[in-house]
Write a protein that holds these residues in place. Structure first.
Motif, PDB file in Angstrom:
ATOM      1  N   PRO A  28       0.757  -1.274   0.138  1.00  2.15           N
ATOM      2  CA  PRO A  28       0.233   0.142   0.009  1.00  2.15           C
ATOM      3  C   PRO A  28       0.758   1.294  -0.115  1.00  2.15           C
ATOM      4  CG  PRO A  28       0.125  -0.856   2.173  1.00  2.15           C
ATOM      5  CD  PRO A  28       0.732  -1.693   1.531  1.00  2.15           C
ATOM      6  N   HIS A  29       0.188   2.395  -0.307  1.00  4.36           N
ATOM      7  CA  HIS A  29       0.618   3.766  -0.173  1.00  4.36           C
ATOM      8  C   HIS A  29       0.993   4.141   1.203  1.00  4.36           C
ATOM      9  CE1 HIS A  29      -3.533   4.396   0.024  1.00  4.36           C
ATOM     10  NE2 HIS A  29      -3.347   5.245   0.932  1.00  4.36           N
ATOM     11  N   GLY A  32      -1.587   3.937   4.028  1.00  4.50           N
ATOM     12  CA  GLY A  32      -2.653   2.837   3.319  1.00  4.50           C
ATOM     13  C   GLY A  32      -2.265   1.615   4.220  1.00  4.50           C
ATOM     14  N   VAL A  36      -7.034  -1.673   1.179  1.00  6.39           N
ATOM     15  CA  VAL A  36      -6.979  -0.767  -0.351  1.00  6.39           C
ATOM     16  C   VAL A  36      -7.101  -1.736  -1.383  1.00  6.39           C
ATOM     17  CG1 VAL A  36      -5.606   0.594  -1.723  1.00  6.39           C
ATOM     18  CG2 VAL A  36      -5.759   0.958   0.751  1.00  6.39           C
ATOM     19  N   PHE A 229      -3.949   9.242  -6.844  1.00  2.68           N
ATOM     20  CA  PHE A 229      -4.454   7.989  -6.626  1.00  2.68           C
ATOM     21  C   PHE A 229      -5.470   7.605  -7.701  1.00  2.68           C
ATOM     22  CE2 PHE A 229      -3.397  10.238  -2.782  1.00  2.68           C
ATOM     23  CZ  PHE A 229      -2.685   9.050  -1.890  1.00  2.68           C
ATOM     24  N   GLN A 232      -7.813   4.150  -7.938  1.00  5.04           N
ATOM     25  CA  GLN A 232      -9.027   4.176  -7.391  1.00  5.04           C
ATOM     26  C   GLN A 232     -10.491   4.070  -8.392  1.00  5.04           C
ATOM     27  OE1 GLN A 232      -9.646   7.576  -4.816  1.00  5.04           O
ATOM     28  NE2 GLN A 232      -8.186   6.940  -3.277  1.00  5.04           N
TER      29      GLN A 232
END
Length: 253
Positions: A28-29, A32, A36, A229, A232
């Protein structure tokens, strides 16, 4: 390398996939968590989607986040090094891209099986990083910075206690990237596929292209609509791209 069974400390998966062709392990970022990636599995039935569970969030909320990349890679390499089995690949977004890259280099140094592919999103090539320092900003300045880069929804500002709960982990994650120094090594014998949001002001065309210097097995760059992002809004397409790279059109069911 079969990375994990469901329920392990460092890696989790979200569905049982009978006889997957490859396991996709996702990183994850900054700030995050593994959740996610919880909807990615619905877009493929030939890949087993797993995600790394880092300290300082979700089920590991009470553990301090790791603020040093070498220490984080040490822990991940120890957690994954003894596991063997199916082919696997890495996907990482932003901080996760850097972690996946350095973990791949560590696995090579230890003579372990390497990922079939390295998919990196939202991050310039490590040797070309030139980042603002945000992790040590005062609280309110850091919160404003996070809102400005879409790393924190403005609605969350209404819950200061939640922000204060999240900030130590976010600071640690940002420190992982901002204190990073790239060490030159031979290119990886692993293909790299770079994913970049066209509106991502944190990533440059030149920086994305720099990933080609880090592999001897080919590098592709795919631009997608969106900002930092962008994932998403492009989840299905991203999973499809990864599946095509790993198993080919002919292997789809």
């Amino acid at each position: 390398m079969r990375v994990a069974d469901r329920g392990t400390v460092w890696v989790t998966s979200f569905a049982d996939v009978p006889d997957p062709v490859c396991e996709l392990v996702c990183f994850p970022h900054a700030g995050g968590g593994s959740s996610v990636f919880q909807t990615w599995q619905r877009h493929t039935d030939v890949l087993r989607v797993s995600a790394v569970r880092l300290p300082g969030r979700e089920s590991r909320l009470r553990e301090p986040a790791i603020a040093d990349l070498d220490a984080l890679v040490d822990a991940l390499a120890a957690a994954l090094s003894g596991l063997t089995g199916r082919p696997y690949a890495f996907y990482g977004h932003s901080m996760g891209a850097l972690v996946a890259y350095e973990l791949t280099r560590r696995l090579r140094a230890e003579g372990l099986p390497l990922p079939r592919g390295l998919f990196v999103a939202g991050m310039d090539a490590p040797q070309r990083l030139d980042l603002d320092r945000a992790h040590d900003l005062p609280r309110d300045e850091l919160v404003a910075w996070l809102v400005g880069v879409n790393g924190l929804d403005a609605e969350v500002l209404e819950y200061p206690a939640l922000i204060d709960l999240m900030l130590p982990t976010i600071r640690a994650d940002l420190a992982v990237v901002e204190n990073y120094e790239h060490r030159r090594q031979p290119p990886l014998p692993v293909p790299i596929h770079v994913l970049r949001g066209r509106g991502d002001v944190q990533v440059s065309v030149e920086g994305s292209g720099g990933w080609a210097e880090l592999t001897s097995a080919g590098c592709a760059v795919t631009d997608l609509d969106g900002d930092h992002f962008f994932v998403q809004h492009n989840e299905r397409r991203i999973v499809s791209l990864i599946e095509s790279d790993l198993v080919g059109e002919g292997a789809r069911r």
